[in-house]
Design an enzyme around this catalytic site. Structure first.
Site, PDB file in Angstrom:
ATOM      1  N   LYS A  49       0.816  -1.216   0.000  1.00 37.72           N
ATOM      2  CA  LYS A  49       0.000   0.000   0.000  1.00 37.72           C
ATOM      3  C   LYS A  49       0.850   1.266   0.000  1.00 37.72           C
ATOM      4  CE  LYS A  49      -2.283  -1.222   3.674  1.00 37.72           C
ATOM      5  NZ  LYS A  49      -3.223  -1.237   4.811  1.00 37.72           N
ATOM      6  N   HIS A 278      21.469  -1.871   3.395  1.00 37.52           N
ATOM      7  CA  HIS A 278      21.431  -0.495   2.883  1.00 37.52           C
ATOM      8  C   HIS A 278      22.792   0.197   2.966  1.00 37.52           C
ATOM      9  CE1 HIS A 278      17.272  -1.115   2.667  1.00 37.52           C
ATOM     10  NE2 HIS A 278      16.887  -0.616   3.819  1.00 37.52           N
ATOM     11  N   GLN A 379      18.537  11.444   1.744  1.00 37.43           N
ATOM     12  CA  GLN A 379      17.148  11.796   2.004  1.00 37.43           C
ATOM     13  C   GLN A 379      17.039  12.292   3.436  1.00 37.43           C
ATOM     14  OE1 GLN A 379      14.841   8.098   1.657  1.00 37.43           O
ATOM     15  NE2 GLN A 379      14.993   7.829   3.855  1.00 37.43           N
TER      16      GLN A 379
END
Length: 499
Positions: A49, A278, A379
């Site tokens: 979602k 990551h 970010q």
């Protein structure tokens, strides 16, 4: 041997981390053809979602997914109708579309069909295959020419059973130019053995060219730009080594706690969840040698070489932390030893990075201003800036720290910076594996961290308590100081605006 070091510094609820290419692209990347079926398994879950469906919508908005070619299938155990699923995800998409794009959103939602079934159910996957095949027939697609992309927005524990069902009932026979590709989310195991077991199981079902191990950090704009910055700017080439770089810090921060994901997080911890994948990927791009070309395999070859050069982690060069209140989460054990913060020093033993660290020289009158630093901010507020010591405006000869700044939001106002997931999904459709983790790369990454993780799991290394919102345990700063890095104060980067 003293070697160049990289500090991986993370926490949860204040996670602290602290000659040009030839003009070519991989000509083997496939061009898009008709009839694409995208199947999102785990379609009713949070990942689908919040990330998968929004990424697909963005690609549709920009014309990368054509209405006449693509159809999207959601599959999950929850009993839903097509319209139920569409309404579930509508709220995650509507705020990403402008007021004039309501019709675009409606057209996108009509491309979505839902099939309910369990993840080890023959009946469920047979029904799914029937729906996909009917869509392909409606597009006049010849058998074996259609494309099927399966996105597993699922826990890794169900990957083997799901992939067996895909292999048995939903494979496209690709002898006439079609294909079947499988996208799996991290984490890929919990240690070296579990990762190898999972890789072996998936490897029995699909070849390496069909598997796409997604790490969304590799889809970020500035991560992708690292290679260009390093190798396409000649003044960096002689400086990017142990003689001119004192240390490298890879910093990851979050300003929130587990917030409902304590059960998941407590099983993995910050090292498995963030560092081993990551941050290690960022390390590879910072430390690797120039690849022969920009072809995916050449880039991934160089990444593996870096990982193979990492020396064993020393326990005395690790600081773990757990923020106060972590165990208040009802899904977290009262005796949890799981770290929410970690500072780890990695040492790379190769020609570029081995030997003693050398500090950049400062003018004596500028010592208090700190060192030159190149900061790549992934970010939020994507930017690259270099900290410099300059003369403070005015009549006095005093100094101040400022920056040369490339802030993407200001410099590229008319360009939409793609989200990581939309870039990686498009790469999968195009058959470009450059930004996905290869099997040997996964194995070497786990080899680096598995001994440390086993010691943590055995209680041989205890996390230190720290306050939420802080920089983490004081011991982490002490470790960085021993490694040669002392934080300077007084400089604050302010993202530039048009105001």
């Amino acid at each position: 041997m003293s070697t160049g070091s990289t500090v991986l510094d993370t926490s949860l609820s204040n996670v602290s981390l602290g000659s040009s290419f030839p003009e070519e692209r991989d000509t083997e990347i496939e061009h898009e053809v008709k009839c694409l079926s995208i199947i999102v398994l785990g379609a009713s879950g949070d990942l689908a979602k919040k990330k998968t469906f929004p990424a697909l919508f963005h690609l549709f908005q920009q014309g990368f997914l054509q209405e006449n070619d693509v159809h999207i299938f959601g599959y999950a155990r929850t009993k839903l109708s097509d319209d139920d699923l569409r309404e579930r995800i509508r709220g995650y998409l509507s705020h990403k579309s402008s007021s004039g794009q309501t019709e675009v959103l409606s057209r996108f939602l009509q491309l979505i069909k839902y099939v309910s079934g369990s993840y080890d159910s023959e009946d469920g996957f047979q029904l799914l295959n029937k729906e996909i095949s009917e869509h392909e027939i409606s597009k006049n697609s010849q058998p074996g020419t259609s494309r099927r992309l399966f996105y597993l927005a699922l826990p890794p524990s169900v990957y083997p059973s799901v992939c067996r069902m895909i292999r048995r009932y939903c494979m496209n026979q690709s002898d006439l130019g079609g294909w079947t590709r499988i996208v799996v989310e991290k984490p890929f195991g919990k240690d070296l053995k579990s990762a190898e077991d999972l890789s072996a199981q998936l490897g029995e079902l699909f070849d390496e060219q069909q598997l796409y191990r997604i790490d969304h950090y590799l889809g970020k704009e500035l991560v992708q730009n690292l290679l260009v910055v390093r190798f396409a700017n000649r003044f960096f080439l002689p400086l990017w080594n142990r003689d001119n770089i004192d240390n490298i810090q890879i910093v990851f921060r979050e300003d929130f706690g587990t917030e409902g994901r304590g059960g998941y997080f407590d099983e993995y911890g910050i090292i498995r969840d963030i560092i081993q994948n990551h941050l290690l990927q960022v390390l590879c791009l910072v430390a690797m040698e120039k690849p022969v070309s920009l072809k995916p395999e050449h880039i991934r070859d160089e990444k593996v070489k870096v990982l193979q050069s990492v020396l064993p982690i020393k326990l005395e060069e690790v600081v773990l932390g757990q923020y106060e209140g972590y165990k208040d989460d009802s899904t977290v054990s009262d005796s949890s030893n799981t770290p929410t913060f970690a500072t780890v020093i990695l040492r790379i033993d190769n020609e570029r990075w081995e030997g003693h660290n050398f500090h950049l020289l400062d003018l004596s009158m500028c010592k208090k201003q700190g060192r030159n630093e190149l900061v790549i901010r992934l970010q939020p507020s994507e930017a690259m800036y270099m900290k410099l010591t300059v003369k403070k405006p005015g009549l006095e000869m005093s100094t101040i720290q400022s920056e040369l700044d490339l802030s993407y939001g200001l410099r590229y106002q008319d360009v939409k910076i793609p989200e990581a997931y939309e870039r990686l999904i498009l790469d999968t459709i195009r058959g470009d594996q450059q930004h996905f983790v290869r099997r040997d790369e996964l194995r070497v990454a786990w080899e680096i961290f598995t001994p440390l993780l086993h010691r943590i799991d055995a209680g041989q290394l205890e996390p230190i308590s720290y306050k939420p919102g802080s920089r983490g345990p004081a011991e982490a700063d002490e470790l960085l100081a021993k490694a040669g890095y002392v934080q300077t104060h007084g400089y604050i980067w302010i993202p530039p605006t048009l105001d």
